[in-house]
Design a protein around this motif. Structure first.
Motif, PDB file in Angstrom:
ATOM      1  N   PRO A  64     -71.752  -3.724-124.955  1.00 55.47           N
ATOM      2  CA  PRO A  64     -71.090  -4.246-125.307  1.00 55.47           C
ATOM      3  C   PRO A  64     -70.998  -4.881-126.438  1.00 55.47           C
ATOM      4  O   PRO A  64     -72.113  -5.113-127.180  1.00 55.47           O
ATOM      5  CB  PRO A  64     -70.469  -5.338-124.637  1.00 55.47           C
ATOM      6  CG  PRO A  64     -71.567  -5.710-123.990  1.00 55.47           C
ATOM      7  CD  PRO A  64     -72.465  -4.756-123.008  1.00 55.47           C
ATOM      8  N   ALA A  65     -70.287  -5.078-127.614  1.00 57.05           N
ATOM      9  CA  ALA A  65     -70.426  -5.739-129.169  1.00 57.05           C
ATOM     10  C   ALA A  65     -70.424  -6.967-128.816  1.00 57.05           C
ATOM     11  O   ALA A  65     -69.794  -7.599-127.889  1.00 57.05           O
ATOM     12  CB  ALA A  65     -68.834  -5.129-130.050  1.00 57.05           C
ATOM     13  N   THR A  66     -71.165  -6.935-129.597  1.00 52.99           N
ATOM     14  CA  THR A  66     -71.152  -8.887-129.965  1.00 52.99           C
ATOM     15  C   THR A  66     -71.228  -9.618-130.987  1.00 52.99           C
ATOM     16  O   THR A  66     -70.913  -8.528-132.313  1.00 52.99           O
ATOM     17  CB  THR A  66     -72.944  -9.383-129.527  1.00 52.99           C
ATOM     18  OG1 THR A  66     -73.791  -8.746-130.278  1.00 52.99           O
ATOM     19  CG2 THR A  66     -73.909  -8.240-128.119  1.00 52.99           C
ATOM     20  N   ARG A  67     -71.240 -10.349-131.351  1.00 55.17           N
ATOM     21  CA  ARG A  67     -70.954 -10.966-132.977  1.00 55.17           C
ATOM     22  C   ARG A  67     -72.213 -11.929-133.336  1.00 55.17           C
ATOM     23  O   ARG A  67     -72.954 -12.587-134.198  1.00 55.17           O
ATOM     24  CB  ARG A  67     -70.040 -12.534-132.338  1.00 55.17           C
ATOM     25  CG  ARG A  67     -68.671 -11.788-132.542  1.00 55.17           C
ATOM     26  CD  ARG A  67     -68.364 -11.439-133.285  1.00 55.17           C
ATOM     27  NE  ARG A  67     -67.813 -11.808-134.825  1.00 55.17           N
ATOM     28  CZ  ARG A  67     -67.685 -11.797-135.809  1.00 55.17           C
ATOM     29  NH1 ARG A  67     -67.669 -10.354-136.450  1.00 55.17           N
ATOM     30  NH2 ARG A  67     -68.041 -12.661-137.085  1.00 55.17           N
ATOM     31  N   VAL A  68     -73.476 -11.317-132.477  1.00 54.24           N
ATOM     32  CA  VAL A  68     -74.802 -11.869-132.741  1.00 54.24           C
ATOM     33  C   VAL A  68     -75.746 -10.879-134.067  1.00 54.24           C
ATOM     34  O   VAL A  68     -75.334  -9.932-134.452  1.00 54.24           O
ATOM     35  CB  VAL A  68     -75.946 -11.615-131.274  1.00 54.24           C
ATOM     36  CG1 VAL A  68     -76.955 -11.577-131.639  1.00 54.24           C
ATOM     37  CG2 VAL A  68     -75.880 -12.055-130.560  1.00 54.24           C
TER      38      VAL A  68
END
Length: 221
Positions: free
Chosen positions: A117-121
């Motif tokens: 899934p998409a992350t904010r990393v």
């Protein structure tokens, strides 16, 4: 093309901070907080004039296309303009946006498909300076004590960041960088960026200003 790796014999010096000069620091702070990159930047007020391409970009490397899309969407929602929509390329997947203060950001991944899934990393932040002569400017920085990590002839050079999580400095031909970002290469006036270094102040051959900066504060244990 063979990749050359070089190390400097001078004292080890690194990029300590990246300061963007903006017309409205409060508005810029809100934008970069929403974008998710505020931890990597300092901001200060400046009314210096600038036209066209400012000669640099900041690039985010992330894990996959969905994460690229997430950062692009966050930037646009906070007021950025899309210069190049996120799309697949020979090297992976990425897009380019311009912040309200004029700074251009590239968000990219080497992956063409998501494996999660998409992350904010953010895996890496790179400051790319557009220069007239990559070889000459690389040697200038080596003489200043920076350590070269990667060098591809006269096209690209990258320096070791010195510490985990730091912004990495790299050099790219100015015209090639502008083309990659989708903007004309012409520009005059202030770069609107000041680089901090743990040494004496100087200005590089392309007019980028470096100021003496205090080392980063130690992370609390």
């Amino acid at each position: 093309m063979d990749m050359a790796t070089t190390t400097s014999t001078a004292a080890h010096t690194t990029l300590a901070s990246v300061t963007l000069e903006v017309a409205d620091p409060d508005a810029a702070r809100r934008f970069y907080s929403a974008f998710g990159v505020d931890a990597y930047l300092r901001l200060r007020a400046s009314e210096a004039r600038s036209t066209g391409f400012r000669g640099f970009t900041l690039a985010l490397t992330v894990s996959g296309p969905a994460t690229v899309d997430g950062f692009v969407a966050a930037a646009v929602d906070a007021g950025a303009v899309v210069l190049k929509p996120a799309a697949k390329s020979l090297w992976g997947y990425g897009g380019v946006v311009q912040a309200p203060d004029g700074t251009i950001w590239k968000i990219a991944t080497s992956a063409r498909k998501d494996t999660g899934p998409a992350t904010r990393v953010i895996d890496e932040v790179v400051l790319l300076l557009g220069v007239e002569d990559v070889r000459a400017t690389k040697q200038f920085y080596v003489g200043r004590g920076l350590t070269v990590a990667k060098s591809f002839g006269g096209k690209y050079a990258e320096f070791s960041p010195g510490r985990a999580g730091a912004v990495k400095l790299a050099l790219y031909k100015r015209g090639a960088l502008a083309k990659d970002l989708g903007v004309p290469a012409d520009g005059t006036g202030s770069h609107h960026i000041v680089l901090g270094i743990t040494a004496d102040a100087f200005t590089d051959p392309d007019g980028f200003v470096w100021e003496a900066a205090a080392p980063p504060a130690p992370t609390p244990s």
